[in-house]
Design a protein around this motif. Structure first.
Motif, PDB file in Angstrom:
ATOM      1  N   ASN A 230       0.802  -1.228   0.000  1.00 42.93           N
ATOM      2  CA  ASN A 230       0.000   0.000   0.000  1.00 42.93           C
ATOM      3  C   ASN A 230       0.833   1.276   0.000  1.00 42.93           C
ATOM      4  O   ASN A 230       0.837   2.025  -0.955  1.00 42.93           O
ATOM      5  CB  ASN A 230      -0.947   0.000   1.206  1.00 42.93           C
ATOM      6  CG  ASN A 230      -1.999  -1.084   1.120  1.00 42.93           C
ATOM      7  OD1 ASN A 230      -2.704  -1.195   0.124  1.00 42.93           O
ATOM      8  ND2 ASN A 230      -2.098  -1.903   2.153  1.00 42.93           N
TER       9      ASN A 230
ATOM     10  N   ASN B 180      -5.694   2.207  11.357  1.00 39.01           N
ATOM     11  CA  ASN B 180      -4.710   2.968  10.577  1.00 39.01           C
ATOM     12  C   ASN B 180      -5.134   4.422  10.434  1.00 39.01           C
ATOM     13  O   ASN B 180      -4.333   5.340  10.596  1.00 39.01           O
ATOM     14  CB  ASN B 180      -4.544   2.350   9.183  1.00 39.01           C
ATOM     15  CG  ASN B 180      -3.430   1.329   9.111  1.00 39.01           C
ATOM     16  OD1 ASN B 180      -2.328   1.607   8.673  1.00 39.01           O
ATOM     17  ND2 ASN B 180      -3.738   0.121   9.556  1.00 39.01           N
ATOM     18  N   LYS B 181      -6.394   4.607  10.125  1.00 33.93           N
ATOM     19  CA  LYS B 181      -6.923   5.965   9.956  1.00 33.93           C
ATOM     20  C   LYS B 181      -6.803   6.760  11.257  1.00 33.93           C
ATOM     21  O   LYS B 181      -6.362   7.918  11.256  1.00 33.93           O
ATOM     22  CB  LYS B 181      -8.387   5.890   9.511  1.00 33.93           C
ATOM     23  CG  LYS B 181      -9.036   7.239   9.239  1.00 33.93           C
ATOM     24  CD  LYS B 181     -10.462   7.040   8.745  1.00 33.93           C
ATOM     25  CE  LYS B 181     -11.151   8.381   8.496  1.00 33.93           C
ATOM     26  NZ  LYS B 181     -12.547   8.192   8.022  1.00 33.93           N
TER      27      LYS B 181
ATOM     28  N   ASP C 172     -17.622   1.041   1.618  1.00 34.54           N
ATOM     29  CA  ASP C 172     -16.565   2.000   1.935  1.00 34.54           C
ATOM     30  C   ASP C 172     -16.618   3.228   1.038  1.00 34.54           C
ATOM     31  O   ASP C 172     -16.909   3.149  -0.149  1.00 34.54           O
ATOM     32  CB  ASP C 172     -15.182   1.361   1.787  1.00 34.54           C
ATOM     33  CG  ASP C 172     -14.826   0.516   2.988  1.00 34.54           C
ATOM     34  OD1 ASP C 172     -13.935  -0.328   2.854  1.00 34.54           O
ATOM     35  OD2 ASP C 172     -15.448   0.700   4.042  1.00 34.54           O
TER      36      ASP C 172
ATOM     37  N   ASP D 161      -7.694   7.158   1.860  1.00 34.87           N
ATOM     38  CA  ASP D 161      -7.077   6.371   0.793  1.00 34.87           C
ATOM     39  C   ASP D 161      -6.375   5.148   1.380  1.00 34.87           C
ATOM     40  O   ASP D 161      -5.488   5.281   2.224  1.00 34.87           O
ATOM     41  CB  ASP D 161      -6.077   7.257   0.043  1.00 34.87           C
ATOM     42  CG  ASP D 161      -5.522   6.592  -1.206  1.00 34.87           C
ATOM     43  OD1 ASP D 161      -5.725   5.381  -1.352  1.00 34.87           O
ATOM     44  OD2 ASP D 161      -4.885   7.286  -1.998  1.00 34.87           O
ATOM     45  N   LYS D 162      -6.749   3.964   0.934  1.00 36.07           N
ATOM     46  CA  LYS D 162      -6.162   2.739   1.469  1.00 36.07           C
ATOM     47  C   LYS D 162      -4.685   2.601   1.126  1.00 36.07           C
ATOM     48  O   LYS D 162      -3.985   1.783   1.729  1.00 36.07           O
ATOM     49  CB  LYS D 162      -6.943   1.518   0.978  1.00 36.07           C
ATOM     50  CG  LYS D 162      -8.308   1.383   1.642  1.00 36.07           C
ATOM     51  CD  LYS D 162      -8.966   0.056   1.321  1.00 36.07           C
ATOM     52  CE  LYS D 162     -10.277  -0.084   2.084  1.00 36.07           C
ATOM     53  NZ  LYS D 162     -10.950  -1.370   1.812  1.00 36.07           N
ATOM     54  N   SER D 163      -4.218   3.406   0.167  1.00 36.68           N
ATOM     55  CA  SER D 163      -2.781   3.369  -0.141  1.00 36.68           C
ATOM     56  C   SER D 163      -1.958   3.996   0.981  1.00 36.68           C
ATOM     57  O   SER D 163      -0.731   3.935   0.982  1.00 36.68           O
ATOM     58  CB  SER D 163      -2.494   4.115  -1.450  1.00 36.68           C
ATOM     59  OG  SER D 163      -2.705   5.506  -1.296  1.00 36.68           O
TER      60      SER D 163
ATOM     61  N   TYR E 146      -8.311  -1.127   9.108  1.00 34.07           N
ATOM     62  CA  TYR E 146      -8.521   0.077   8.300  1.00 34.07           C
ATOM     63  C   TYR E 146      -8.812   1.284   9.185  1.00 34.07           C
ATOM     64  O   TYR E 146      -8.193   2.344   9.055  1.00 34.07           O
ATOM     65  CB  TYR E 146      -9.676  -0.165   7.317  1.00 34.07           C
ATOM     66  CG  TYR E 146     -10.120   1.065   6.555  1.00 34.07           C
ATOM     67  CD1 TYR E 146      -9.397   1.530   5.453  1.00 34.07           C
ATOM     68  CD2 TYR E 146     -11.260   1.761   6.928  1.00 34.07           C
ATOM     69  CE1 TYR E 146      -9.806   2.656   4.758  1.00 34.07           C
ATOM     70  CE2 TYR E 146     -11.683   2.886   6.242  1.00 34.07           C
ATOM     71  CZ  TYR E 146     -10.961   3.326   5.158  1.00 34.07           C
ATOM     72  OH  TYR E 146     -11.372   4.446   4.473  1.00 34.07           O
TER      73      TYR E 146
ATOM     74  N   LEU F 229      -2.293   2.997   4.123  1.00 29.09           N
ATOM     75  CA  LEU F 229      -2.169   2.018   5.212  1.00 29.09           C
ATOM     76  C   LEU F 229      -0.698   1.668   5.416  1.00 29.09           C
ATOM     77  O   LEU F 229      -0.091   0.978   4.603  1.00 29.09           O
ATOM     78  CB  LEU F 229      -2.965   0.753   4.883  1.00 29.09           C
ATOM     79  CG  LEU F 229      -4.482   0.930   4.680  1.00 29.09           C
ATOM     80  CD1 LEU F 229      -5.131  -0.392   4.333  1.00 29.09           C
ATOM     81  CD2 LEU F 229      -5.130   1.535   5.904  1.00 29.09           C
TER      82      LEU F 229
ATOM     83  N   ASN G 171     -14.281   6.772  -0.157  1.00 28.66           N
ATOM     84  CA  ASN G 171     -12.869   7.010  -0.444  1.00 28.66           C
ATOM     85  C   ASN G 171     -12.297   8.138   0.405  1.00 28.66           C
ATOM     86  O   ASN G 171     -11.343   8.792   0.020  1.00 28.66           O
ATOM     87  CB  ASN G 171     -12.688   7.345  -1.933  1.00 28.66           C
ATOM     88  CG  ASN G 171     -12.999   6.157  -2.817  1.00 28.66           C
ATOM     89  OD1 ASN G 171     -12.606   5.043  -2.492  1.00 28.66           O
ATOM     90  ND2 ASN G 171     -13.724   6.380  -3.893  1.00 28.66           N
TER      91      ASN G 171
END
Length: 395
Positions: free
Chosen positions: A40, A93-94, A155, A160-162, A90, A164, A157
């Protein structure tokens, strides 16, 4: 830019940390770092080492790389991977990224925050566990209101999961390596703690790390038992040992078996009804240990909401059907609660006043009896230490 040249970039960044942020320098010089592909993010850490994906660094400037490196080191020093436990990765991380970016917003000489980094000052001065709970509840509400699309995805956007950058913690790491890492983190935390004027934004996270989590039920039981069951010194019963010598020293007497508690409920704070009921359940359980008890609940915001006062005692137990948190009129004035008690109640010296609040108020009135502050907002925990016992609201 090739890996070799990036190594030069990171050497310069570490020199920058050495002069401007020595606690980060301790980590940067000690933590194992390798260059490899990440799924990611450009930086990835499991709390034990850092993996840097040089291909993903291409879109960032040197100033932004400096920032991201510091960001990742803070994940390690604050043990975010280890604190995740069974939480949703998820959302965790956020939450961690929000906390760290709020902390870094107070730093100087730390590079530039990339535009794709999540930033929310409304969650400032909260530890990552608190931020996680806020985000988790919000996510549950969104799921309840959202209809799944044809793929079943819910989910958005917004994060951004990138980004993580926390990897799974591997328990197979050798114990000696874990102890070595803990030593490095303790050293870094000590340096940061000594420079509290520079790193005030980190104090809540540091305190969360170095202070063990205490269960509210156990804390309340310990406090009430020590306050009401232990013997007190009193001249009403002089110590017989010294009377023959003409010396009058205080003896001990057991406190009354009558427990007298006032609970000031801040109806403007973020305490939920379920938390409130659990708290009163703990109080009721402890109160039943006494032969006789009286409890008076005083909801307040800018004034005491006298129409919502609830009283119960050993002969008239509390009914959960009576419990509610009245809608607040906004603002908080604990002084008004103290003035109310002075005018309308006969507060005994051996009474106990428990304040359930987020702590967003100033105290100028004198207290009437032993006071226990149960505070939900960690940034306010130190605020009332000079006035009474203060514990974290953690049910």
């Amino acid at each position: 830019m090739q890996t070799t040249s990036y190594k030069d970039v990171f050497e310069k960044i570490r020199v920058n940390f050495l002069f401007n942020h020595p606690f980060l320098s301790v980590l940067a010089l000690s933590i194992e770092t390798s260059y490899d592909e990440n799924k990611n993010s450009a930086f990835l850490t499991n709390g034990f080492k850092i993996t840097i994906d040089t291909n993903k660094l291409e879109k960032y400037s040197k100033e932004e790389i400096t920032y991201l490196y510091a960001h990742t080191l803070l994940h390690i020093v604050l043990k975010h991977p280890y604190r995740q436990k069974t939480r949703d990765s998820y959302i965790w991380n956020k939450a961690c990224d929000i906390v760290i970016n709020n902390i870094l917003s107070t730093f100087t000489n730390i590079g530039s925050r990339p535009a794709d980094e999540i930033f929310d000052l409304t969650l400032k001065d909260k530890c990552v566990e608190e931020v996680y709970e806020i985000l988790y509840k919000k996510k549950k509400e969104e799921i309840g209101k959202t209809n799944p699309n044809k793929d079943g995805a819910l989910d958005s956007n917004e994060y951004d999961k990138s980004k993580l950058d926390l990897d799974e913690v591997y328990v197979k790491n050798e114990k000696i390596d874990q102890e070595k890492l803990d030593g490095i983190i303790i050293q870094a935390l000590s340096i940061a703690k000594k420079a509290s004027n520079l790193y005030e934004g980190m104090s809540i996270e540091i305190d969360t790390l170095i202070k063990p989590e205490i269960n509210l039920s156990d804390e309340l039981k310990e406090y009430l038992i020590s306050s009401f069951f232990e013997k007190q010194l009193s001249y009403e019963r002089p110590n017989k040992r010294f009377i023959s010598n003409g010396i009058y020293m205080p003896g001990t007497k057991k406190l009354n078996d009558n427990l007298n508690i006032y609970i000031a409920l801040d109806s403007s704070s973020s305490v939920t009804l379920d938390e409130y009921k659990k708290f009163l359940g703990i109080i009721g359980e402890i109160a039943d240990s006494f032969y006789e008890y009286n409890v008076e609940i005083l909801p307040f915001d800018l004034k005491v909401r006298s129409e919502y006062i609830i009283k119960f005692d050993s002969f008239n137990p509390l009914s959960s059907d009576e419990l509610l948190i009245p809608k607040s009129n906004g603002g908080t004035s604990f002084d008004e609660c103290l003035r109310y008690l002075k005018k309308s109640s006969e507060v005994r010296n051996d009474s106990l006043l428990i304040v359930l609040s987020d702590g967003e108020f100033e105290l100028t009135e004198s207290l009437l009896c032993n006071t226990l502050f149960i505070i939900s907002n960690k940034k306010n925990l130190r605020k009332f230490e000079k006035d009474g016992r203060v514990i974290q609201f953690n049910i």
